[in-house]
Structure formats: C-alpha cells, structure tokens
Scaffold this active site. Structure first.
Site, PDB file in Angstrom:
ATOM      1  N   GLU A  86       7.688  -6.433  -0.798  1.00 14.62           N
ATOM      2  CA  GLU A  86       7.155  -7.320   0.242  1.00 14.62           C
ATOM      3  C   GLU A  86       5.959  -8.033  -0.343  1.00 14.62           C
ATOM      4  O   GLU A  86       5.262  -7.492  -1.187  1.00 14.62           O
ATOM      5  CB  GLU A  86       6.744  -6.460   1.439  1.00 14.62           C
ATOM      6  CG  GLU A  86       6.165  -7.171   2.616  1.00 14.62           C
ATOM      7  CD  GLU A  86       7.190  -7.921   3.456  1.00 14.62           C
ATOM      8  OE1 GLU A  86       7.446  -9.088   3.139  1.00 14.62           O
ATOM      9  OE2 GLU A  86       7.708  -7.353   4.428  1.00 14.62           O
ATOM     10  N   ARG A 125       9.052 -13.924   1.741  1.00 20.00           N
ATOM     11  CA  ARG A 125      10.331 -13.388   2.220  1.00 20.00           C
ATOM     12  C   ARG A 125      11.500 -14.310   1.872  1.00 20.00           C
ATOM     13  O   ARG A 125      12.583 -13.841   1.524  1.00 20.00           O
ATOM     14  CB  ARG A 125      10.244 -13.147   3.731  1.00 20.00           C
ATOM     15  CG  ARG A 125       9.331 -11.979   4.044  1.00 20.00           C
ATOM     16  CD  ARG A 125       9.113 -11.735   5.517  1.00 20.00           C
ATOM     17  NE  ARG A 125       8.430 -10.458   5.701  1.00 20.00           N
ATOM     18  CZ  ARG A 125       8.022  -9.976   6.861  1.00 20.00           C
ATOM     19  NH1 ARG A 125       8.219 -10.664   7.973  1.00 20.00           N
ATOM     20  NH2 ARG A 125       7.426  -8.807   6.921  1.00 20.00           N
ATOM     21  N   GLN A 179      31.805   0.053  -7.500  1.00 18.53           N
ATOM     22  CA  GLN A 179      33.092   0.618  -7.066  1.00 18.53           C
ATOM     23  C   GLN A 179      34.280  -0.095  -7.724  1.00 18.53           C
ATOM     24  O   GLN A 179      35.250   0.525  -8.143  1.00 18.53           O
ATOM     25  CB  GLN A 179      33.213   0.535  -5.532  1.00 18.53           C
ATOM     26  CG  GLN A 179      34.491   1.114  -4.979  1.00 18.53           C
ATOM     27  CD  GLN A 179      34.664   2.593  -5.347  1.00 18.53           C
ATOM     28  OE1 GLN A 179      33.719   3.362  -5.292  1.00 18.53           O
ATOM     29  NE2 GLN A 179      35.870   2.974  -5.746  1.00 18.53           N
ATOM     30  N   ILE A 180      34.184  -1.407  -7.814  1.00 14.00           N
ATOM     31  CA  ILE A 180      35.308  -2.175  -8.373  1.00 14.00           C
ATOM     32  C   ILE A 180      35.531  -1.816  -9.843  1.00 14.00           C
ATOM     33  O   ILE A 180      36.662  -1.814 -10.332  1.00 14.00           O
ATOM     34  CB  ILE A 180      35.065  -3.692  -8.168  1.00 14.00           C
ATOM     35  CG1 ILE A 180      35.206  -4.021  -6.677  1.00 14.00           C
ATOM     36  CG2 ILE A 180      36.039  -4.540  -8.991  1.00 14.00           C
ATOM     37  CD1 ILE A 180      34.684  -5.387  -6.263  1.00 14.00           C
ATOM     38  N   GLU A 196       0.847  -1.197   0.000  1.00 14.17           N
ATOM     39  CA  GLU A 196       0.000   0.000   0.000  1.00 14.17           C
ATOM     40  C   GLU A 196       0.880   1.243   0.000  1.00 14.17           C
ATOM     41  O   GLU A 196       1.956   1.229   0.617  1.00 14.17           O
ATOM     42  CB  GLU A 196      -0.931  -0.037   1.226  1.00 14.17           C
ATOM     43  CG  GLU A 196      -1.884  -1.236   1.145  1.00 14.17           C
ATOM     44  CD  GLU A 196      -2.722  -1.463   2.391  1.00 14.17           C
ATOM     45  OE1 GLU A 196      -2.445  -0.827   3.433  1.00 14.17           O
ATOM     46  OE2 GLU A 196      -3.648  -2.291   2.324  1.00 14.17           O
ATOM     47  N   PRO A 197       0.442   2.291  -0.714  1.00 17.12           N
ATOM     48  CA  PRO A 197       1.321   3.440  -0.940  1.00 17.12           C
ATOM     49  C   PRO A 197       1.383   4.415   0.234  1.00 17.12           C
ATOM     50  O   PRO A 197       0.839   5.510   0.172  1.00 17.12           O
ATOM     51  CB  PRO A 197       0.711   4.097  -2.177  1.00 17.12           C
ATOM     52  CG  PRO A 197      -0.740   3.762  -2.091  1.00 17.12           C
ATOM     53  CD  PRO A 197      -0.846   2.434  -1.410  1.00 17.12           C
ATOM     54  N   ARG A 237      41.281  -6.113 -15.583  1.00 11.09           N
ATOM     55  CA  ARG A 237      41.576  -4.677 -15.614  1.00 11.09           C
ATOM     56  C   ARG A 237      42.959  -4.419 -15.000  1.00 11.09           C
ATOM     57  O   ARG A 237      43.169  -4.683 -13.812  1.00 11.09           O
ATOM     58  CB  ARG A 237      40.495  -3.918 -14.833  1.00 11.09           C
ATOM     59  CG  ARG A 237      40.790  -2.465 -14.597  1.00 11.09           C
ATOM     60  CD  ARG A 237      40.636  -1.657 -15.850  1.00 11.09           C
ATOM     61  NE  ARG A 237      40.803  -0.238 -15.590  1.00 11.09           N
ATOM     62  CZ  ARG A 237      41.107   0.653 -16.529  1.00 11.09           C
ATOM     63  NH1 ARG A 237      41.267   0.267 -17.792  1.00 11.09           N
ATOM     64  NH2 ARG A 237      41.226   1.915 -16.220  1.00 11.09           N
TER      65      ARG A 237
HETATM   66  C1  LIG Z   1      30.696  10.774 -12.445  1.00  9.66           C
HETATM   67  C2  LIG Z   1      32.039  10.689 -13.117  1.00  9.66           C
HETATM   68  C3  LIG Z   1      32.506  11.778 -13.810  1.00  9.66           C
HETATM   69  C4  LIG Z   1      33.745  11.750 -14.441  1.00  9.66           C
HETATM   70  N1  LIG Z   1      34.161  12.837 -15.102  1.00  9.66           N
HETATM   71  C5  LIG Z   1      35.369  12.831 -15.724  1.00  9.66           C
HETATM   72  C6  LIG Z   1      35.862  13.960 -16.418  1.00  9.66           C
HETATM   73  O1  LIG Z   1      35.217  14.988 -16.479  1.00  9.66           O
HETATM   74  N2  LIG Z   1      37.045  13.881 -17.033  1.00  9.66           N
HETATM   75  C7  LIG Z   1      37.791  12.751 -16.995  1.00  9.66           C
HETATM   76  O2  LIG Z   1      38.883  12.724 -17.574  1.00  9.66           O
HETATM   77  N3  LIG Z   1      37.370  11.689 -16.322  1.00  9.66           N
HETATM   78  C8  LIG Z   1      36.179  11.670 -15.689  1.00  9.66           C
HETATM   79  N4  LIG Z   1      35.749  10.557 -15.019  1.00  9.66           N
HETATM   80  C9  LIG Z   1      36.580   9.367 -15.040  1.00  9.66           C
HETATM   81  C10 LIG Z   1      37.400   9.231 -13.767  1.00  9.66           C
HETATM   82  O3  LIG Z   1      38.432  10.124 -13.705  1.00  9.66           O
HETATM   83  C11 LIG Z   1      37.889   7.786 -13.716  1.00  9.66           C
HETATM   84  O4  LIG Z   1      36.721   6.992 -13.677  1.00  9.66           O
HETATM   85  C12 LIG Z   1      38.727   7.510 -12.504  1.00  9.66           C
HETATM   86  O5  LIG Z   1      39.947   8.108 -12.653  1.00  9.66           O
HETATM   87  C13 LIG Z   1      38.918   6.007 -12.272  1.00  9.66           C
HETATM   88  O6  LIG Z   1      39.434   5.392 -13.435  1.00  9.66           O
HETATM   89  P1  LIG Z   1      38.760   4.117 -14.025  1.00  9.66           P
HETATM   90  O7  LIG Z   1      37.328   4.348 -14.213  1.00  9.66           O
HETATM   91  O8  LIG Z   1      39.562   3.716 -15.193  1.00  9.66           O
HETATM   92  O9  LIG Z   1      38.886   3.055 -12.868  1.00  9.66           O
HETATM   93  P2  LIG Z   1      40.095   2.101 -12.534  1.00  9.66           P
HETATM   94  O10 LIG Z   1      41.351   2.869 -12.485  1.00  9.66           O
HETATM   95  O11 LIG Z   1      40.015   0.916 -13.395  1.00  9.66           O
HETATM   96  O12 LIG Z   1      39.737   1.688 -11.077  1.00  9.66           O
HETATM   97  C14 LIG Z   1      38.842   0.632 -10.788  1.00  9.66           C
HETATM   98  C15 LIG Z   1      38.890   0.339  -9.318  1.00  9.66           C
HETATM   99  O13 LIG Z   1      40.194  -0.073  -8.968  1.00  9.66           O
HETATM  100  C16 LIG Z   1      40.719   0.731  -7.930  1.00  9.66           C
HETATM  101  N5  LIG Z   1      42.155   0.926  -8.160  1.00  9.66           N
HETATM  102  C17 LIG Z   1      42.743   1.342  -9.298  1.00  9.66           C
HETATM  103  N6  LIG Z   1      44.070   1.368  -9.132  1.00  9.66           N
HETATM  104  C18 LIG Z   1      44.327   0.992  -7.875  1.00  9.66           C
HETATM  105  C19 LIG Z   1      45.512   0.838  -7.111  1.00  9.66           C
HETATM  106  N7  LIG Z   1      46.700   1.092  -7.616  1.00  9.66           N
HETATM  107  N8  LIG Z   1      45.406   0.429  -5.840  1.00  9.66           N
HETATM  108  C20 LIG Z   1      44.203   0.167  -5.309  1.00  9.66           C
HETATM  109  N9  LIG Z   1      43.030   0.277  -5.985  1.00  9.66           N
HETATM  110  C21 LIG Z   1      43.111   0.691  -7.258  1.00  9.66           C
HETATM  111  C22 LIG Z   1      39.951   2.011  -8.002  1.00  9.66           C
HETATM  112  O14 LIG Z   1      39.891   2.658  -6.734  1.00  9.66           O
HETATM  113  C23 LIG Z   1      38.549   1.533  -8.439  1.00  9.66           C
HETATM  114  O15 LIG Z   1      37.821   1.096  -7.324  1.00  9.66           O
HETATM  115  C24 LIG Z   1      34.534  10.583 -14.382  1.00  9.66           C
HETATM  116  C25 LIG Z   1      34.056   9.494 -13.659  1.00  9.66           C
HETATM  117  C26 LIG Z   1      32.828   9.531 -13.034  1.00  9.66           C
HETATM  118  C27 LIG Z   1      32.330   8.333 -12.268  1.00  9.66           C
END
Ligand SMILES: Cc1cc2nc3c(=O)[nH]c(=O)nc-3n(C[C@H](O)[C@H](O)[C@H](O)COP(=O)(O)OP(=O)(O)OC[C@H]3O[C@@H](n4cnc5c(N)ncnc54)[C@H](O)[C@@H]3O)c2cc1C
Length: 369
Positions: A364, A244, A337-338, A130-131, A269
């Site tokens: 639910e 559930r 995040q990964i 129900e909303p 990666r």
């Molecule tokens: C909303 C948004 C806006 C953005 N805008 C721009 C922009 O305007 N200009 C631009 O150039 N880029 C932009 N980006 C890109 C951003 O800069 C990159 O996404 C960021 O630098 C991470 O690089 P990647 O995506 O290649 O991740 P990766 O480098 O592949 O990282 C993947 C995961 O591995 C982890 N990781 C990587 N290396 C290591 C290490 N040595 N040790 C431990 N953990 C590590 C990272 O923390 C992350 O969790 C944007 C990204 C987002 C999400």
C-alpha cells in the site's frame, strides 16, 4: 464516458516499455530472485526512460512532457510484466517526486525537482506502511508533532523500498493517533538524521530482489521546512489513490506474464496425445485468466482516468486495488496449476510470479502514479 483508445504517444510508450522489459528485466528476473540481489546498473537504465524527468517542468530542469496516470499505468504494466520487484525498486524516486510535484511549496520544488531529473538515479524513497496486522493507511501511528520551527517524529515503518541507500526518506505521519487521513503529513527526513534508524532488510515470501527495510523514528527532529506543502500540506487521499491505481496496473503486469506463459506452455505440452490447452479444464482456466487480466486492467485504468481528470477517485482506486490484488492471485495460481508439477519447480517462472503476486494484497502507499 471513459475512452481507453490509446493515442499515438501512448502506443509508442507502451511499445518502448514492452521492449525494455523484454530486453532488460525478464532475462535477469530469475537470477535476481534466486540471489535476492538488485543489480545497481539497472537503476540508471530505468532512470533513462525518463519517468521523473518527463513529468518535471522545464523550469526545474525536466522535459515537461506532461503527466498522466493512465499513461503511467500503461508503462508500469509493461515493466511489471518484465519483473515487478525490479520495477518497484527502480521507480522508488517517484515516491518522493510525485508528492513534491503535486503539493510542494515553490521553495521545495526548486530544491528537490532538479535533483529528481538529473543525469543519474537519485536514491530517495518513502515510508508509509507500519508493522502491525491491523495496519490501515487511514490510521497512521507514526506521529509528527510540531514544536516551534521543528517537527518531531516518532514511530515505526516497514517495507520501505531501498531505504538503506536512500539519501532522503519521505515519511507519512499523522498529527496525532486517531486524527484520520486529513491530518497526514509528508515529511522529508535526511539520511543520518539522529533518531532515524534503518533496520535489517526484510525477509519476505516474494519480491526477493527488492530491498525492503524497517525504519524507526525515535524523537527524530527535522526543520519545519521539510513538511511537504508547508502549512497547506498534501492531499493524502489523492496520493493514496494514485498509488492504488499504479499498484493495480503492476498487478495486471504480473498476472499477464503468468497467463501468457501458461497459454504458450499449454499449447506445446502434450498429454494423452493432445495439447493440454485443448482439454476443457485447462481451457477454462486460460479463458478465466484472460477475462481477469482485462477486467483488472479496466479497473486500474478507470481509477487512473478519474485521477487524470482531478476527480475523486477514492472508490475507483479502492475497487481497482482490491480486485487486482485478488484476481492476480487467481491468475498466478492457474499459471502454476496449468504447468502441473512443472509449475511448482523453479525451472519455470510461474512459481516466482505466484510469490510476487501475493504481495499486492499487502502493499500500500507506493504512490508512483
Ligand atoms: C510437490 C510434488 C511432488 C512430486 N513428487 C513426485 C514423486 O515423488 N515421484 C514422481 O514420480 N513424481 C512426483 N511429482 C510429479 C507428479 O507426479 C506430476 O507432476 C504429475 O503427475 C503431473 O504431471 P506433469 O507435471 O507432467 O503435468 P501435466 O501432466 O503436464 O499436467 C499439466 C496440467 O494439465 C492437466 N492435464 C493433464 N492431462 C490432462 C487431461 N487428460 N485432461 C485434463 N487435464 C489434464 C493437469 O491436471 C495439470 O493441470 C511430484 C510433483 C509435485 C508438484
């Protein structure tokens, strides 16, 4: 003591649904999400897996292969791994089939069960939620008043899956406001009944392909024969617990999808000369995800195991629901995040699983166990 060693049948069922999900659901999931479309042809494909027919006794036209909440949990995890929105839509007839199978009168079983195991998908659904922000399935505000041989329904439901095409809606309603879960009735309402209004399709954060609707009942009158179980009624807590455990198992499927994808990605990666999987911060997220997926599954299966033994599963099902809803979000968040910035864009499915996973803390009452 619970033993979750799968028997030969369960292994085969798991294998069959895993292959089905990989072939029929995963490849179309992204497109269905983008277009917010549910492909009609999928309904019969899932129907042919026999979710309804296998459970229905032969005398009503089914295969009578028996029914087990644990086996259902195994199957829905695999299907939800393929896509949870498509799974929820395609399994919507179970929302009516299970309550009738478990609690229907003989006349109701004879009337409804043959339709629920026919050759074609039978479009029926249920309306429970129900909303209102304080929604509590133990305190329904949709009221069913008995007047002679009729029941008068008043109230508003939301998130009723596929309600726009349903021939019949199973409505959960309380005898009076505050009357508690013991008074909840399940009533079958036909499409087109005066006073039944199907509202606009809901616009949600995720589950985009799944058509969900608000449904309103205004002095909606149905014959008393549509009261599932007649005067004996239903065991509402059992249906809630089945729901559930199944929703918990679906959450496992979504979390596992994200975890597996992130694991593969992290191994491939390379950043700063190494696969990111070998960096501790990523490895820890992957290890935690693996732990949570297994932990969620154990809780969902334990609730299902207790339901199969006809024991009170209220505690186990509540724990499974809460834990699975919470930990799914942890795992799908790690998935995004990964992948870093690539996790945030729509090229990869982790952002879709993130949006879909968020639904488990809201959903639910989709009793399809
Ligand atoms: C909303 C948004 C806006 C953005 N805008 C721009 C922009 O305007 N200009 C631009 O150039 N880029 C932009 N980006 C890109 C951003 O800069 C990159 O996404 C960021 O630098 C991470 O690089 P990647 O995506 O290649 O991740 P990766 O480098 O592949 O990282 C993947 C995961 O591995 C982890 N990781 C990587 N290396 C290591 C290490 N040595 N040790 C431990 N953990 C590590 C990272 O923390 C992350 O969790 C944007 C990204 C987002 C999400």
């Amino acid at each position: 003591m619970a033993d979750f060693t799968l028997d030969e049948d369960q292994r085969q069922i798991q294998d069959m649904t895993r292959k089905f999900a990989a072939k029929e659901l995963r490849p179309i999931a992204r497109n269905c999400d983008e277009e917010a479309q549910f492909p009609a042809e999928l309904l019969n494909k899932v129907w042919e897996l026999g979710f309804c027919a296998n459970a229905i006794p032969e005398k009503y036209g089914g295969y009578e292969l028996g029914r087990s909440a644990v086996t259902t949990a195994i199957m829905v995890e695999e299907l939800a791994w393929g896509d949870v929105s498509l799974t929820l839509g395609a399994l919507s007839p179970l929302l009516m089939m299970i309550p009738i199978l478990e609690f229907g009168t003989e006349e109701q079983k004879e009337e409804w069960l043959p339709k629920l195991c026919g050759e074609q998908f039978f479009p029926v659904t249920a309306a429970l939620m129900e909303p209102r922000i304080t929604f509590d399935p133990m305190d329904l505000r949709t009221i069913a008043q008995t007047k002679g041989d009729e029941i008068v329904l008043n109230g508003v439901k939301c998130m009723a899956p596929m309600a726009d095409q349903a021939e019949h809606i199973l409505v959960y309603a309380s005898a009076a406001e505050g009357a508690g879960p013991g008074s909840v009735k399940a009533i079958i309402v036909d499409k087109g009944t005066p006073g039944l209004k199907i509202g606009e399709r809901e616009k949600n954060l995720g589950l985009n392909p799944l058509p969900l609707f608000r449904v309103t009942f205004e002095d909606c009158v149905v014959p008393k024969s549509r009261l599932v179980g007649g005067d004996r009624g239903i065991d509402y807590m059992r249906l809630t617990n089945l729901s559930r455990s199944v929703l918990g198992a679906m959450a496992v499927g979504v979390a596992r999808a994200s975890y597996e994808y992130a694991l593969d990605y992290a191994k491939e990666r390379y950043a700063f000369g190494e696969p990111i999987a070998s960096r501790q911060s990523i490895a820890f997220m992957l290890a935690e995800s693996a732990m949570e997926v297994d932990g969620m599954r154990m809780l969902a299966w334990r609730a299902a195991w207790r339901l199969d033994r006809n024991e009170d599963a209220t505690r186990d099902a509540a724990l499974a629901r809460m834990y699975c809803a919470e930990q799914t979000m942890k795992v799908v968040d790690y998935g995004v995040q990964i992948l870093g910035g690539h996790g945030y864009i729509r090229e990869h499915p982790v952002e879709m699983w993130f949006r879909n996973g968020r639904g488990f803390s809201t959903m639910e009452g989709l009793a399809i166990g």
